[in-house]
Design a protein around this motif. Structure first.
Motif, mmCIF file in Angstrom:
data_model
loop_
_atom_site.group_PDB
_atom_site.id
_atom_site.type_symbol
_atom_site.label_atom_id
_atom_site.label_comp_id
_atom_site.label_asym_id
_atom_site.label_seq_id
_atom_site.Cartn_x
_atom_site.Cartn_y
_atom_site.Cartn_z
ATOM 1 N N ASP A 73 0.849 -1.033 -0.120
ATOM 2 C CA ASP A 73 0.159 0.062 -0.154
ATOM 3 C C ASP A 73 0.909 1.104 0.088
ATOM 4 O OD1 ASP A 73 -2.579 -0.721 -0.270
ATOM 5 O OD2 ASP A 73 -2.840 -1.277 1.808
ATOM 6 N N ARG A 76 1.935 1.515 -3.554
ATOM 7 C CA ARG A 76 0.692 1.873 -4.427
ATOM 8 C C ARG A 76 0.343 3.392 -4.219
ATOM 9 N NH1 ARG A 76 -0.117 -3.736 -3.587
ATOM 10 N NH2 ARG A 76 -1.225 -3.136 -1.700
ATOM 11 N N LYS A 77 0.591 3.731 -2.863
ATOM 12 C CA LYS A 77 0.219 5.393 -2.836
ATOM 13 C C LYS A 77 0.971 6.379 -3.664
ATOM 14 C CE LYS A 77 -1.134 4.851 2.039
ATOM 15 N NZ LYS A 77 -0.565 5.105 3.500
ATOM 16 N N PHE A 100 -13.696 9.783 -8.873
ATOM 17 C CA PHE A 100 -13.799 8.472 -7.998
ATOM 18 C C PHE A 100 -12.232 8.170 -7.646
ATOM 19 C CE2 PHE A 100 -13.469 3.703 -8.404
ATOM 20 C CZ PHE A 100 -13.990 3.452 -7.282
ATOM 21 N N TYR A 105 -7.721 7.124 -4.127
ATOM 22 C CA TYR A 105 -6.228 7.368 -3.704
ATOM 23 C C TYR A 105 -6.191 8.291 -2.404
ATOM 24 C CZ TYR A 105 -3.970 4.738 -7.359
ATOM 25 O OH TYR A 105 -3.720 3.564 -8.325
ATOM 26 N N GLN B 4 -14.226 6.475 4.111
ATOM 27 C CA GLN B 4 -14.139 7.306 3.056
ATOM 28 C C GLN B 4 -14.164 6.154 1.790
ATOM 29 O OE1 GLN B 4 -13.974 10.439 2.013
ATOM 30 N NE2 GLN B 4 -12.880 10.386 -0.130
ATOM 31 N N THR B 5 -12.999 5.441 2.045
ATOM 32 C CA THR B 5 -12.860 4.339 0.687
ATOM 33 C C THR B 5 -14.167 3.647 0.624
ATOM 34 O OG1 THR B 5 -10.522 4.081 1.277
ATOM 35 C CG2 THR B 5 -11.475 2.679 -0.269
ATOM 36 N N THR B 8 -16.918 5.678 -0.770
ATOM 37 C CA THR B 8 -16.704 5.875 -2.267
ATOM 38 C C THR B 8 -16.912 4.847 -3.268
ATOM 39 O OG1 THR B 8 -14.928 7.443 -1.649
ATOM 40 C CG2 THR B 8 -14.927 6.745 -3.818
ATOM 41 N N ILE B 9 -16.623 3.689 -2.806
ATOM 42 C CA ILE B 9 -16.885 2.460 -3.619
ATOM 43 C C ILE B 9 -18.655 2.172 -3.620
ATOM 44 C CG2 ILE B 9 -16.585 -0.211 -3.771
ATOM 45 C CD1 ILE B 9 -13.717 0.465 -2.633
ATOM 46 N N ARG B 11 -20.894 4.286 -3.088
ATOM 47 C CA ARG B 11 -21.772 5.298 -3.938
ATOM 48 C C ARG B 11 -21.390 5.030 -5.399
ATOM 49 N NH1 ARG B 11 -19.324 9.537 -0.797
ATOM 50 N NH2 ARG B 11 -20.339 9.799 0.981
ATOM 51 N N LYS B 12 -20.337 4.621 -5.552
ATOM 52 C CA LYS B 12 -20.019 4.398 -7.370
ATOM 53 C C LYS B 12 -20.765 3.322 -7.567
ATOM 54 C CE LYS B 12 -16.893 1.784 -8.785
ATOM 55 N NZ LYS B 12 -17.185 0.375 -9.172
ATOM 56 N N LEU B 130 -8.533 -1.263 -9.645
ATOM 57 C CA LEU B 130 -8.970 -1.200 -8.275
ATOM 58 C C LEU B 130 -7.815 -1.764 -7.200
ATOM 59 C CD1 LEU B 130 -12.811 -1.625 -8.093
ATOM 60 C CD2 LEU B 130 -11.354 0.366 -7.591
ATOM 61 N N ALA B 133 -4.831 -0.155 -6.758
ATOM 62 C CA ALA B 133 -4.956 1.157 -5.749
ATOM 63 C C ALA B 133 -4.556 0.923 -4.397
ATOM 64 C CB ALA B 133 -6.358 1.564 -5.952
ATOM 65 N N PRO B 134 -4.059 1.758 -3.625
ATOM 66 C CA PRO B 134 -3.729 1.649 -2.044
ATOM 67 C C PRO B 134 -4.677 1.423 -1.332
ATOM 68 C CG PRO B 134 -3.730 3.963 -2.629
ATOM 69 C CD PRO B 134 -4.057 3.243 -3.967
ATOM 70 N N ILE B 135 -5.785 0.432 -1.669
ATOM 71 C CA ILE B 135 -6.905 0.285 -0.767
ATOM 72 C C ILE B 135 -6.769 -1.138 -0.382
ATOM 73 C CG2 ILE B 135 -8.565 2.158 -1.479
ATOM 74 C CD1 ILE B 135 -9.926 -0.057 -3.348
ATOM 75 N N SER B 136 -7.403 -1.397 0.939
ATOM 76 C CA SER B 136 -7.261 -2.806 1.244
ATOM 77 C C SER B 136 -8.564 -3.689 0.850
ATOM 78 C CB SER B 136 -7.441 -2.920 2.970
ATOM 79 O OG SER B 136 -8.831 -2.680 3.279
#
Lengths: 304, 280
Positions: A73, A76-77, A100, A105, B4-5, B8-9, B11-12, B130, B133-136
């Motif tokens: 992570d 990736r950031k 989005f 990010y 937030q993440t 966001t997912i 809502r999308k 996705l 991206a830096p999301i778990s």
């Protein structure tokens, strides 16, 4: 320049098939690098490993001081990526896509989005659905997406696939701009060699999962350019049909002669001799292209 | 957990689902037909048009026998006290036979959105981006679950409220009882259905993350409708009576099932596994 990426003896298998074998290389900060090789050579796998989205069982990798396996992570950031398919939501507008991804990010900044859309000449299309865009427009939005969070490193997997020559030039132009203006280090994977020739500082040649060669174009030329093929557009009509001043040549056209020289040092005296006799309009080394070097490295095997 | 993440997912995904008429129109139509049109029609025509036909001794005899043997005493007495066979049928249908209809709507609607969650991203080539991206994976998963849970529950609750109003306007003058406002229906709507929907969504999202195509996801997800069909048959035959306690227990079992599924999700919470199984 410091190294932004260090890879040592990395191997990777999929379903008992070895994709990468003892791969080692380094990438300098601020440089543009081409990772070249035929389809299936393992280029995409290297990008995935460096981003920590897949794991390598052996070897060591260091990306901006982080271990992809344990600190994915964090990498990736700081990394932007453009995958082979533009990976955008077609049923959303360009603006909504960028909003989005900026939230994903954790870098929601509408000024940055507007700036990038301006940079990529897409501001006028921001409210249109991505599904209605041409491949070139999608690539530009994908590039903007990859740069949303001000990355230090940009990975591009076959960024020119599906683009027409104009689109390819645009992408190359934007990449150079991003590198120069934002100092972003770039790694481009491609099997289309001539497109990268004008933009990359150095190259990595990947064949069958192994890095078979790397270096700058000048270094590679020094190593692999044993003979010089010099194509000269001139009015010269040598009396001897095989050699001129001891240099063998072949006629390529009405006003075109291709000389075979042993070293680059022979070029200037040859051109002086010709100029003493007649005119010269152009002159070009024809076997110094990246593609020619690539074929030499691969031992004459064709690009897939 | 990054709210937030997740939001966001979610809502999308919800925006995508509700911007496509092909997705939300069937969801609304199913709820409208099964939860509003059917009970309202049964209530109105059952009371006003004597659908069951009290004159027919052939039907009256087995129905009365069914009522006399009904396992719940209160319901049995209420049904016996009602004046006509039509009234008895309407009261019984609305009180008990409607339960599987609401369960069915919740199951179908949650399946429509959740089965598409991961596999939909894969089919649009956006799952790869996705995962880059830096999301778990946990946040991605929770976002997907939330995106299915909110519209499904909203539709179910809205259908329940509208149905309650229409049905009671039709039946109250005749029964003098407010239908649906009892312990069975409250437990059903606010305990069983939310837990069932969550169970179905987590299971479908998990399936969606494992299979290769949307069609496969739908096939697997469709199996979950079978227990509901079982409930319809058992309710109709009087074989199995959904008392408040039974409903509470069903909810409790599903809740345990949810915990089990969440444990599976945690086990599955690995980018490497998801990437290697889904991205080629």
């Amino acid at each position: 320049m410091t190294n932004i990426i260090e890879v040592k003896k990395v191997s990777k298998q999929f379903n008992q098939r070895e994709i990468l074998k003892d791969v080692s290389f380094t990438i300098k900060k601020g440089s543009i690098n081409g990772l070249l090789g035929p389809n299936g050579a393992g280029k995409t796998t290297i990008i995935r490993l460096l981003n920590g989205v897949i794991e390598a069982p052996t070897g060591m990798m260091n990306v901006m001081g982080f271990n992809p396996k344990l600190q994915g992570d964090e990498i990736r950031k700081r990394v932007g990526i453009v995958t082979e398919s533009a990976s955008l939501y077609h049923d959303m507008s360009a603006w909504d896509n960028l909003i989005f991804f900026s939230k994903i990010y954790g870098y929601s900044n509408t000024e940055r989005i507007t700036h990038l859309l301006e940079q990529f000449d897409m501001l006028g299309f921001k409210d249109q659905m991505v599904g209605s865009f041409s491949t070139g427009m999608k690539k530009r939005i994908a590039l903007a997406k990859a740069l949303l969070h001000n990355p230090d490193l940009l990975f591009l997997d076959e960024p020119t696939n599906g683009l027409d020559p104009e689109g390819i030039n645009e992408v190359i132009h934007y990449l150079r701009k991003v590198n120069q203006e934002e100092g972003v280090t770039i790694l481009i994977c491609s099997h289309v060699l001539h497109q990268l020739e004008t933009i990359c500082d150095s190259y990595l040649f990947l064949v069958d999962g192994r890095i078979v060669e790397n270096g700058t174009l000048a270094e590679l030329e020094d190593k692999y350019l044993k003979k010089i093929n010099l194509l000269v557009e001139t009015g010269l009509k040598p009396l001897n049909s095989q050699t001129y001043k001891g240099h063998p040549y072949k006629r390529r056209g009405a006003n075109q002669l291709e000389f075979l020289l042993s070293t680059k040092e022979e070029i200037t005296p040859l051109l002086s001799n010709i100029l003493n006799e007649t005119w010269i309009h152009t002159c070009e080394i024809t076997n110094r292209s990246l593609e020619a070097i690539y074929f030499t490295i691969r031992g004459g095997r064709g690009v897939e | 957990m990054n709210k937030q993440t997740i939001l966001t997912i979610a809502r999308k995904d919800m925006k995508a689902a509700f911007s496509s008429k092909k997705v939300w129109v069937p969801m609304i139509i199913i709820a409208l037909i099964l939860c509003i049109v059917v009970p309202s029609g049964i209530a109105y025509f059952g009371i006003h048009f004597d659908l069951v036909g009290t004159s027919s001794k052939d039907i009256e005899k087995p129905l009365n026998s069914f009522i006399e043997n009904f396992p719940n005493e209160d319901m049995r007495n209420t049904l016996i006290a009602l004046p006509t066979l039509g009234y008895k049928f309407v009261y019984f249908f609305l009180s008990f036979m409607m339960i599987p209809f609401f369960l069915m709507v919740a199951i179908i609607n949650s399946m429509v959105t959740s089965s598409n969650s991961f596999v939909g991203e894969k089919e649009r080539n956006t799952l790869e981006t996705l995962l880059f991206a830096p999301i778990s994976i946990k946040n991605l998963f929770l976002g997907k679950v939330l995106a299915s849970l909110i519209p499904t529950l909203a539709i179910s609750f809205a259908a329940f409220i509208i149905s309650s109003i229409i049905v009671n306007v039709i039946t109250y003058p005749h029964f003098k009882v407010i239908l649906y406002f009892n312990s069975i229906w409250m437990i059903l709507m606010f305990w069983v259905i939310p837990i069932l929907v969550l169970f179905n969504i987590i299971l479908n999202v998990l399936i969606s993350a494992k299979v290769k195509t949307f069609q496969e996801a739908q096939q697997f997800g469709g199996i979950l409708v079978l227990p509901i069909v079982g409930i319809i048959i058992s309710q109709a035959s009087g074989m199995f009576f959904l008392s408040p306690l039974t409903l509470f227990l069903i909810g409790a079992v599903l809740l345990i099932g949810n915990l089990f599924l969440l444990k599976l999700v945690t086990k599955f919470n690995n980018r490497n596994t998801l990437f290697q199984s889904q991205i080629h």
